[in-house]
Enzyme design. Structure first.
Site, PDB file in Angstrom:
ATOM      1  N   MET A   1       0.836  -1.195   0.000  1.00 51.58           N
ATOM      2  CA  MET A   1       0.000   0.000   0.000  1.00 51.58           C
ATOM      3  C   MET A   1       0.877   1.255   0.000  1.00 51.58           C
ATOM      4  SD  MET A   1      -3.058  -1.052  -0.213  1.00 51.58           S
ATOM      5  CE  MET A   1      -4.063  -2.502   0.070  1.00 51.58           C
ATOM      6  N   CYS A   2       0.291   2.373  -0.347  1.00 49.66           N
ATOM      7  CA  CYS A   2       1.031   3.622  -0.529  1.00 49.66           C
ATOM      8  C   CYS A   2       0.553   4.674   0.467  1.00 49.66           C
ATOM      9  CB  CYS A   2       0.838   4.149  -1.953  1.00 49.66           C
ATOM     10  SG  CYS A   2       1.160   2.915  -3.237  1.00 49.66           S
TER      11      CYS A   2
END
Length: 257
Positions: A1-2
């Site tokens: 995830m970012c």
């Protein structure tokens, strides 16, 4: 995830948010607190608007904490509307073209999440993209595919409907193809005048999204930049957040007409 952030308001130097806060975006690239993976080192990007109608864009595969060019640019670029993103890949390779934000004409787009079982649905979803937007696709991520789908489904004419239709198309295709992993979609887009952020998931675990308004700006973030927890408002699951250039903020349900 970012992890990502967007800013709308009186012009500021990008370093004000990218580097300076206690839990700045660069700090989050090393020590994210509300992400599945605490390290986001698969590249980064910044996109900003100034006097020109199309945005500036700088993306790189180095970790955000290890690129002196980012620090120099953030020290000198001043903008009243900008995006910044640090990437943790969910399967596609690390390349400059796969780093966010993505740009088309006057639009910027960035994303945190994934299309579940992406290899199962990639080909069929790509076939739905109009040639005009497919030709401009440079990378291989599901994030850029989503952006191209939104453009195909009328982003320029009716953003809210395009977002809703894209979510419906992706989730329907996942169902048809037998995908079992969830679709998670916390994203942000801008036309250079306003910002729209989306928090959605096909299960009950949408990636985090917060916003804060001050007299001269609004910030939308994956996670708070400081410990002033009472000043940050969480966006409800399956909702969109709209920030106009005059800093009017509204929130509504993503999938409602």
């Amino acid at each position: 995830m970012c992890r990502w952030l967007s800013y709308v308001g009186d012009p500021v130097y990008l370093e004000k948010l990218v580097f300076e806060p206690r839990h700045s975006l660069v700090e989050q690239s090393l020590h994210a607190e509300q992400a599945k993976t605490p390290t986001n080192g698969d590249g980064f990007g910044i996109g900003w608007y100034d006097e020109r109608p199309t945005p500036g864009l700088y993306r790189e595969i180095l970790p955000a904490w290890n690129d002196p060019n980012l620090r120099a640019l953030a020290h000198h670029i001043r903008s009243g509307l900008f995006f910044a993103h640090v990437r943790a890949s969910t399967g596609t390779h690390t390349s400059r073209t796969n780093c966010h934000p993505f740009a088309h004409s006057n639009y910027l787009f960035m994303h945190n999440g994934q299309i579940g079982d992406y290899p199962l649905v990639r080909r069929s979803l790509e076939s739905m993209i109009e040639d005009e937007f497919y030709e401009g696709r440079q990378g291989s991520t599901d994030s850029e595919l989503i952006f191209c789908l939104m453009l195909t489904l009328g982003l320029k004419q009716d953003p809210h409907r395009a977002i809703r239709r894209t979510i419906e198309v992706v989730e329907n295709e996942m169902k048809v193809r037998g995908a079992t992993a969830p679709f998670r979609f916390t994203a942000c887009l801008s036309n250079g005048k306003s910002v729209c952020a989306i928090r959605h998931a096909s299960d009950d675990k949408p990636p985090s999204l917060y916003w804060r308004k001050r007299d001269d700006h609004v910030i939308v973030v994956s996670e708070p930049l400081d410990t002033e927890t009472e000043s940050w408002t969480a966006v409800a699951p399956n909702h969109t957040l709209h920030v106009e250039g005059d800093l009017v903020v509204t929130e509504d349900a993503t999938l409602k007409s």
